[in-house]
Write a protein that holds these residues in place. Structure first.
Motif, PDB file in Angstrom:
ATOM      1  N   LYS A  97      56.034  37.474  61.386  1.00 44.33           N
ATOM      2  CA  LYS A  97      55.106  37.698  62.476  1.00 44.33           C
ATOM      3  C   LYS A  97      55.761  37.595  63.882  1.00 44.33           C
ATOM      4  N   TYR A  98      55.404  38.275  64.723  1.00 43.00           N
ATOM      5  CA  TYR A  98      56.029  38.194  66.005  1.00 43.00           C
ATOM      6  C   TYR A  98      54.856  37.906  67.337  1.00 43.00           C
ATOM      7  N   TYR A  99      55.151  37.103  68.241  1.00 45.47           N
ATOM      8  CA  TYR A  99      54.436  37.173  69.517  1.00 45.47           C
ATOM      9  C   TYR A  99      55.187  38.432  70.337  1.00 45.47           C
ATOM     10  N   ILE A 100      54.204  39.452  70.776  1.00 47.91           N
ATOM     11  CA  ILE A 100      54.698  40.392  71.769  1.00 47.91           C
ATOM     12  C   ILE A 100      54.443  39.781  73.215  1.00 47.91           C
ATOM     13  N   LEU A 101      55.293  39.388  73.817  1.00 44.12           N
ATOM     14  CA  LEU A 101      55.023  38.797  75.138  1.00 44.12           C
ATOM     15  C   LEU A 101      55.387  39.713  76.135  1.00 44.12           C
ATOM     16  N   ILE A 123      59.041  37.418  70.129  1.00 41.58           N
ATOM     17  CA  ILE A 123      59.686  36.119  69.643  1.00 41.58           C
ATOM     18  C   ILE A 123      59.051  35.894  68.231  1.00 41.58           C
ATOM     19  N   PRO A 124      59.782  35.642  67.147  1.00 41.89           N
ATOM     20  CA  PRO A 124      59.310  35.067  65.796  1.00 41.89           C
ATOM     21  C   PRO A 124      58.292  33.831  66.105  1.00 41.89           C
ATOM     22  N   LEU A 125      57.182  34.096  65.398  1.00 42.58           N
ATOM     23  CA  LEU A 125      56.017  33.012  65.462  1.00 42.58           C
ATOM     24  C   LEU A 125      57.102  31.532  65.096  1.00 42.58           C
ATOM     25  N   ARG A 167      56.075  42.581  61.693  1.00 38.62           N
ATOM     26  CA  ARG A 167      57.380  43.744  62.186  1.00 38.62           C
ATOM     27  C   ARG A 167      58.468  43.304  61.356  1.00 38.62           C
ATOM     28  N   GLU A 168      59.125  44.427  60.946  1.00 39.47           N
ATOM     29  CA  GLU A 168      60.191  44.223  59.965  1.00 39.47           C
ATOM     30  C   GLU A 168      61.470  44.496  60.744  1.00 39.47           C
ATOM     31  N   VAL A 169      62.339  43.497  60.858  1.00 41.92           N
ATOM     32  CA  VAL A 169      63.531  43.529  61.679  1.00 41.92           C
ATOM     33  C   VAL A 169      64.825  42.787  60.678  1.00 41.92           C
TER      34      VAL A 169
END
Length: 158
Positions: free
Chosen positions: A32-36, A47-49, A24-26
């Motif tokens: 890379k992000y965990y989508i929880l 949450i950023p890895l 994701r671009e933030v």
């Protein structure tokens, strides 16, 4: 590193399941992000890895851990200082720790204090928050329904 489908705990939020790992671009930065996804409350968090350790992300407890939580709830430690402000700060630190065992201590101690003497408004909110954190993890750890965990807690804290 966790993978899709892992059951994890995000301190101060509760337990959830990693639904995806996405780029994701933030704010102009690609990561890379965990989508929880949190089953209780139907909330999603990114949450950023690289932040998993810093935020205290951890696996949900196993059966041995569940038995330890039950033991803590049956025999809570003393609630500490008689000063509600010190007690509140100590309980908040326990909740922030991310340890299910410390959250169980908070739930047990505050529930018993509520039964014995009553709680301040702040402590009552804290009890509810700690209770929700505990319930969310036990639901995923036991792979059961919320009402079954709530019934268990009622029996243990009666």
């Amino acid at each position: 590193m966790f993978k899709v489908g892992d059951k994890v705990v995000y301190p101060m939020h509760g337990a959830g399941v990693i639904e995806a790992i996405e780029d994701r671009e933030v704010l102009g930065s690609k990561r890379k992000y965990y989508i929880l996804r949190f089953p209780l409350g139907d909330m999603k968090v990114m949450i950023p890895l690289e932040s998993e350790r810093a935020v205290g992300l951890r696996e949900v407890i196993d059966e041995k851990g569940i038995q330890e939580v039950i033991k803590i709830l049956k025999e809570p430690k003393g609630s500490g200082s008689g000063n509600w402000n010190r007690r509140y700060r100590a309980n908040l630190e326990k909740m922030r720790s991310g340890s299910i065992y410390q959250v169980a201590e908070v739930v047990g101690n505050l529930a018993r204090q509520d039964h014995d003497r009553g709680l301040s408004t702040g402590e009552r909110k804290m009890l509810e928050s700690a209770r929700q954190m505990l319930i969310s993890e036990l639901v995923l750890a036991r792979n059961t329904e919320r009402n079954q965990v709530e019934n268990l807690l009622e029996k243990l804290l009666a």
